[in-house]
Design an enzyme around this catalytic site. Structure first.
Site, PDB file in Angstrom:
ATOM      1  N   CYS A   2       0.751  -1.156   0.156  1.00 26.03           N
ATOM      2  CA  CYS A   2      -0.073   0.090   0.283  1.00 26.03           C
ATOM      3  C   CYS A   2       1.146   1.062   0.104  1.00 26.03           C
ATOM      4  O   CYS A   2       1.461   1.177   0.412  1.00 26.03           O
ATOM      5  CB  CYS A   2      -1.128  -0.095   1.403  1.00 26.03           C
ATOM      6  SG  CYS A   2      -1.977   1.516   1.803  1.00 26.03           S
ATOM      7  N   GLU A 109      -3.725  -0.395  -5.533  1.00 22.89           N
ATOM      8  CA  GLU A 109      -2.859  -0.775  -5.914  1.00 22.89           C
ATOM      9  C   GLU A 109      -2.558  -0.931  -7.593  1.00 22.89           C
ATOM     10  O   GLU A 109      -3.351  -1.035  -7.840  1.00 22.89           O
ATOM     11  CB  GLU A 109      -2.689  -2.426  -5.704  1.00 22.89           C
ATOM     12  CG  GLU A 109      -2.965  -3.037  -4.341  1.00 22.89           C
ATOM     13  CD  GLU A 109      -1.769  -2.624  -2.960  1.00 22.89           C
ATOM     14  OE1 GLU A 109      -0.579  -3.124  -3.901  1.00 22.89           O
ATOM     15  OE2 GLU A 109      -1.854  -2.668  -2.186  1.00 22.89           O
TER      16      GLU A 109
END
Length: 230
Positions: A2, A109
């Site tokens: 992340c 992502e």
């Protein structure tokens, strides 16, 4: 891993959800809405202090351990892998007794250069498991709160986009996760298992490159175009 997320939340509602008293909310330090939060920017964290009370406040996104001579380490610390956080020097002390929840609207992502936005059904708040640490450059300087997000292996079809994802904190584990008297190393396995099950309810879609800010960043790409993950 992340490294970007969206944050557009009602802080009063966040405080209520995590049982943070009004007096323990540092509104002046909390970030403004953004759909492109990056490492080394200001984020919001819920954490338990030495006073035993829960606090909602702003923090620098990249954990700096208190023993570090510099705010910028030789390696990135905006993420702390769930498999090794309890043994890595930068994160071990925080894993033991300084854990946090990092509220988010959603996160991104990448598959190659293509970004995908992940979020909960009905855009409910995501509770990302994290760690925190206090750091200051010198004894005469004020302490600064710093934090990191804990990623874990991606679940199910999410692997098609990326092999890692943020660890989600289930509501029934928030109390133990924030409790400073509980050794976090013993919690990691159960948190990982429960968080993986919770993450299966997430939804995701491809978005345009993150070259600006604003809610338009989380809009799906033209739905007439087929999504090709391979």
């Amino acid at each position: 891993m992340c490294r970007r997320f969206a944050l557009d939340l009602d802080w009063d509602a966040v405080a209520s959800q995590f049982a943070v008293d009004e007096d323990d909310v540092r509104v002046d330090t909390l970030p403004q809405p953004s759909y492109n939060i990056a490492p080394m920017q200001n984020i919001g964290v819920v954490a338990q202090g030495k006073d035993g009370r829960r606090h909602l406040t702003g923090a620098y996104w990249s954990l700096v351990p208190r023993w570090s001579a510099s705010k910028v380490l030789s390696y990135p610390t905006y993420n702390a892998r769930v498999e090794s956080a309890h043994v890595k020097p930068a994160f071990a002390e925080s894993t033991k007794s300084m854990r946090a929840i990092i509220p988010a609207s959603g996160y991104y992502e990448w598959k190659g250069r293509r970004p995908f936005y992940f979020h909960a059904p009905h855009d409910e708040l995501l509770s990302l498991a994290g760690l925190y640490s206090w750091w200051r450059p010198s004894p005469a300087s004020p302490w600064q709160l710093t934090a990191t997000i804990i990623p874990c292996p991606a679940a199910d079809e999410f692997v098609k986009v990326h092999d890692r994802m943020p660890l989600l904190a289930p509501r029934n584990m928030v109390a133990s996760w924030l409790d400073r008297s509980v050794d976090g190393a013993a919690l990691l396995d159960s948190m990982r298992e429960a968080g993986t099950m919770l993450s299966r309810h997430l939804q995701f879609h491809e978005v345009a490159p993150l070259n600006s800010d604003g809610k338009r960043l989380i809009q799906p790409l033209d739905s007439t175009e087929p999504m090709r993950l391979f």
